[in-house]
Design a protein around this motif. Structure first.
Motif, PDB file in Angstrom:
ATOM      1  N   PRO A  75     -17.170   1.112  -1.166  1.00 56.84           N
ATOM      2  CA  PRO A  75     -18.434   1.168  -2.038  1.00 56.84           C
ATOM      3  C   PRO A  75     -19.141   2.544  -1.876  1.00 56.84           C
ATOM      4  N   TRP A 101       0.751  -1.240  -0.065  1.00 57.16           N
ATOM      5  CA  TRP A 101      -0.082  -0.083   0.071  1.00 57.16           C
ATOM      6  C   TRP A 101       0.979   1.348  -0.052  1.00 57.16           C
ATOM      7  N   THR A 115      -8.854   6.840  -1.832  1.00 58.11           N
ATOM      8  CA  THR A 115      -8.944   5.609  -2.415  1.00 58.11           C
ATOM      9  C   THR A 115      -8.251   4.482  -1.712  1.00 58.11           C
ATOM     10  N   ARG A 134     -13.447  -9.994   0.788  1.00 62.03           N
ATOM     11  CA  ARG A 134     -12.542  -9.753  -0.163  1.00 62.03           C
ATOM     12  C   ARG A 134     -11.093  -9.286   0.331  1.00 62.03           C
ATOM     13  N   ASN A 135     -11.173  -8.704   1.504  1.00 58.80           N
ATOM     14  CA  ASN A 135      -9.739  -8.309   1.984  1.00 58.80           C
ATOM     15  C   ASN A 135      -9.097  -9.451   2.705  1.00 58.80           C
ATOM     16  N   PHE A 167      -6.544  -2.875  -3.357  1.00 53.55           N
ATOM     17  CA  PHE A 167      -7.176  -3.969  -3.468  1.00 53.55           C
ATOM     18  C   PHE A 167      -8.683  -3.965  -3.976  1.00 53.55           C
ATOM     19  N   TYR A 168      -9.242  -3.231  -3.361  1.00 57.22           N
ATOM     20  CA  TYR A 168     -10.946  -3.072  -3.964  1.00 57.22           C
ATOM     21  C   TYR A 168     -11.452  -1.672  -3.496  1.00 57.22           C
ATOM     22  N   PRO A 169     -12.183  -1.058  -3.960  1.00 55.39           N
ATOM     23  CA  PRO A 169     -12.706   0.187  -3.706  1.00 55.39           C
ATOM     24  C   PRO A 169     -13.616   0.341  -2.698  1.00 55.39           C
ATOM     25  N   TRP A 221     -14.358  -1.955   5.089  1.00 52.40           N
ATOM     26  CA  TRP A 221     -13.417  -2.304   4.157  1.00 52.40           C
ATOM     27  C   TRP A 221     -12.208  -3.237   4.614  1.00 52.40           C
ATOM     28  N   ASP A 224     -13.867  -6.838   5.111  1.00 54.72           N
ATOM     29  CA  ASP A 224     -14.527  -7.210   4.064  1.00 54.72           C
ATOM     30  C   ASP A 224     -14.168  -8.637   3.742  1.00 54.72           C
TER      31      ASP A 224
END
Length: 736
Positions: free
Chosen positions: A639, A284, A632, A657-658, A635-637, A652, A655
């Motif tokens: 929502p 990051w 921002t 997805r993390n 990995f993924y934004p 986030w 989540d």
């Protein structure tokens, strides 16, 4: 043509590069860039061909640099093979040559940062437990479990129980995590894990620590819910009181080196060091700029201290029911004190005609003169004492006390009714509110009683720690400078601001309620208080005389009797003021039943105050505004429906997805239990620092999600998967 085709095929077969390690089981068939090649290049190449030093202009810490020295599927045509294997000053070990050969033959496939890759499917990465859940534990393993789960040694009774009953390992682990010592131990360890300083059981955050222990005692306690509420519980509308309490976590003082909330979250939950220089290859790259936008810090936490934060009282369900019942009984008890005894036969005219009115002055709880003269005949020995330095000044009423002076042992508390009686002479009224009297603890926190005066008004307060935890009333009628006045300040023990009363020269003064909220009992440790007069030199040479404290429920007539009850009765003979009040006072003073009713009312108030004092006073964090610019995230934004604040970041962070958070949390808990760090030694930002056992790390991280972040389930898996079961037990045996 057919013969030419067969000849060409024969030539290609003969020229194909044969694998020298074919059939060697020690060399993996499929080479992973992250698991095999990154460690090899880090160990053998990056010292001379990395970011700090690039011999010959070649950098192998970039994919482009690696691609420039490799050829498709041909090790012998690859400059990388030539440089490292054939011409390298130090010969590459045979096993590493085999890995490099097969990787080039496979087309030099690369991978992204290992921590950002999706977690592997648990069905394909199942790692059976090293320790069987159905087996009994040994004495040495029980000692290890006690240290891991309780933070202490196993007791003799626990050792004897296990030796006699030989419970299965899995059942024993489950039962130990239901023990109260587990909640106490992991409450502290979770705070340390998340970057907080050690919390003292007697410090300002001790109530929060006790609250956390009760949460961990819940079998369904989940780490993601805990940290989500910790970051943003006050922003979750349905979280209510519990969410506000959980958010107190952001105010906990930071550990050394973690000087902000963003640094704590980065270190504890993401394993990122915000102090290291950013690199394009980092996991990051701009974390040091982005994280503070989502997690603005709270100044008291940044300094590692607390400056009167707002507190919220929290009761257990049992305490809440007991308090509800006590609050229901209290109004009825006080209503009974206002009823005249039915057995009374006298009427007002008959009583008034008596030569010697039967009026009793309430017994004094505390009475003394400032010149330390003997109390009056009707007063017991004083329980409070005067401390030097003090000065005496001539006054109308005799010897008065001039500032400064400090008294100890005055029984002023919100749990009891009392009346403070004194004579006062002010030289002038200050422009700004000045503490004329104040009671405080040894630590200096205002507790108990306070009297502020200025040209704009006079404020009386009972408080406990802060201006938001107090009862306060304001009076516009003020004493006249240069004159002696008799002030009487009463409080009925109701824990309500309307229970405060003020009389100046026996005249009731109208009061306006300023604040009406008091958590618990306002009193100093051991029931003693320091009562300072005055609190500031601005009021010198103010003098007071004959301070008296009465501990009882007093009426207006009783207060007027404090100086000279006979003179008041003579005035009543002439003007008959408040006949009903005076007669009711007479009846109450003569009736033992009425006095018992009054005592029961005071006891009812004391019971409520005591129950309120059992509440956990949890420091509450203030909500912070969202950033103006929507930052921002990697990995993924975030929502579009989520706000870019602490709540959005928490969503986030946890989540599904993390993959970062479950990997880091699994590794942190594994190190806490087994002392083995599954993460790279440095922070995980550098892609060339890879975990030593990625298969175990991913298995535990996936288990975190499968167990829905349940703390007990995660710890059970970790305890059954030690690095090497025998080595752990041997280490414990050696320690014993």
């Amino acid at each position: 043509m057919r013969w030419l085709f067969l000849l060409s095929l024969l030539c290609l077969t003969s020229c194909r590069e044969k694998d020298p390690w074919a059939g060697d089981p020690s060399v993996p068939q499929t080479i992973s860039f992250n698991q095999h090649i990154r460690p090899l290049l880090t160990r053998e190449c990056l010292q001379c061909h990395g970011a700090e030093r690039a011999d010959g202009g070649l950098r192998l810490d970039r994919p482009s640099g690696v691609a420039s020295v490799t050829s498709d599927n041909s090790p012998k045509k690859s400059r990388l093979w030539e440089k490292i294997v054939e011409n390298h000053p130090v010969a590459l070990p045979n096993s590493e040559q085999a890995i490099l050969w097969r990787w080039i033959k496979q087309g030099t496939p690369t991978e992204g940062h290992w921590a950002a890759l999706p977690l592997t499917d648990p069905s394909t990465s199942l790692i059976p437990p090293s320790l069987k859940p159905g087996e009994p534990v040994t004495d040495s393993e029980l000692a290890f479990l006690a240290r891991s789960l309780f933070g202490r040694e196993a007791t003799a009774a626990e050792m004897a129980y296990c030796k006699q009953h030989q419970p299965a390992r899995g059942d024993l682990i489950d039962s130990m995590m239901r023990h109260r010592d587990f909640g106490q131990n992991f409450g502290t360890r979770l705070l340390l894990l998340s970057g907080a300083s050690p919390v003292s059981p007697k410090g300002p955050f001790a109530p929060y620590l006790r609250w956390l222990e009760t949460q961990i005692s819940n079998p369904s306690f989940s780490l993601n819910d805990f940290f989500t509420d910790s970051l943003a519980g006050d922003l979750i509308s349905e979280a209510g009181q519990q969410g506000t309490i959980a958010t107190a976590w952001v105010r906990l003082p930071h550990r050394a080196g973690l000087d902000s909330l963003a640094a704590r979250v980065a270190h504890g939950l993401l394993a990122i060091d915000l102090t290291r220089p950013d690199s394009p290859n980092d996991l990051w790259a701009n974390a040091s700029e982005t994280l503070p936008l989502f997690l603005p810090d709270f100044p008291p936490a940044a300094r590692g201290e607390i400056a009167n934060p707002p507190f919220l009282p929290v009761h257990t369900p049992i305490q809440r029911e007991a308090l509800k019942e006590a609050l229901t009984k209290e109004p009825d008890a006080w209503a009974a004190t206002e009823t005249a005894p039915e057995t009374a036969t006298a009427n007002f005219a008959a009583w008034f005609a008596e030569e010697t009115p039967a009026v009793e002055i309430p017994d004094l709880a505390v009475a003394f003169a400032f010149d330390e003269a003997e109390p009056g005949d009707h007063s017991p020995a004083p329980v409070a004492r005067l401390r030097a330095p003090f000065a005496l000044a001539e006054g109308v009423q005799g010897m008065g006390l001039a500032a400064p002076a400090v008294f100890e042992g005055l029984p002023l508390a919100s749990a009891q009714a009392f009346l403070l009686s004194f004579f006062l002479k002010l030289s002038h009224l200050p422009e700004h509110p000045t503490a004329l009297f104040s009671a405080q603890t040894e630590q200096g926190a205002p507790v108990g009683f306070r009297l502020d005066i200025s040209t704009r008004g006079l404020e009386i307060a009972l408080l406990k720690g802060s201006a938001t935890n107090c009862l306060a009333v304001d009076a516009l009628t003020l004493p006249q400078p240069g004159h002696w006045h008799h002030l009487a300040i009463g409080y009925d023990g109701s824990r309500q601001a309307k229970g405060l009363q003020l009389w100046i020269d026996a005249k009731p003064i109208p009061l306006t309620i300023v604040h009406d909220e008091l958590y618990g009992i306002a009193r100093a440790k051991g029931g003693e208080m320091r009562f300072q007069f005055p609190a500031m030199e601005e009021l010198a040479p103010t003098v007071i005389d004959e301070l008296q404290v009465y501990r009882d429920v007093l009426s207006e007539i009783e207060i007027a009797h404090l100086r000279d009850g006979r003179a008041l009765l003579e005035a009543v003979r002439d003007e008959f003021p408040r006949e009903d009040l005076l007669f009711n006072y007479y009846l109450r003073s003569k009736s033992q039943a009425a006095r018992s009713n009054r005592q029961r009312a005071v006891s009812a108030s004391n019971e409520v105050a005591t129950l309120q004092d059992t509440a956990l006073l949890v420091p509450v964090a203030e909500a912070t505004p969202s950033p103006e610019v929507r930052p921002t995230l990697p990995f993924y934004p975030l929502p579009l429906t989520a706000d870019p604040d602490r709540l959005g970041f928490a969503q986030w962070l946890f989540d599904d997805r993390n993959p970062i958070t479950p990997r880091v949390m699994a590794a942190r808990l594994y190190q806490m239990i087994h002392g083995v760090n599954l993460l790279p030694e440095k922070d995980i930002s550098d892609p060339w620092q890879v975990p030593a056992d990625p298969a175990l790390l991913d298995y535990l991280a996936r288990d975190v999600l499968v167990k829905d972040w349940n703390l007990r389930g995660i710890l059970r898996t970790i305890l059954l998967h030690p690095p090497q079961a025998s080595s752990v037990i041997n280490a414990v045996e050696e320690a014993i």
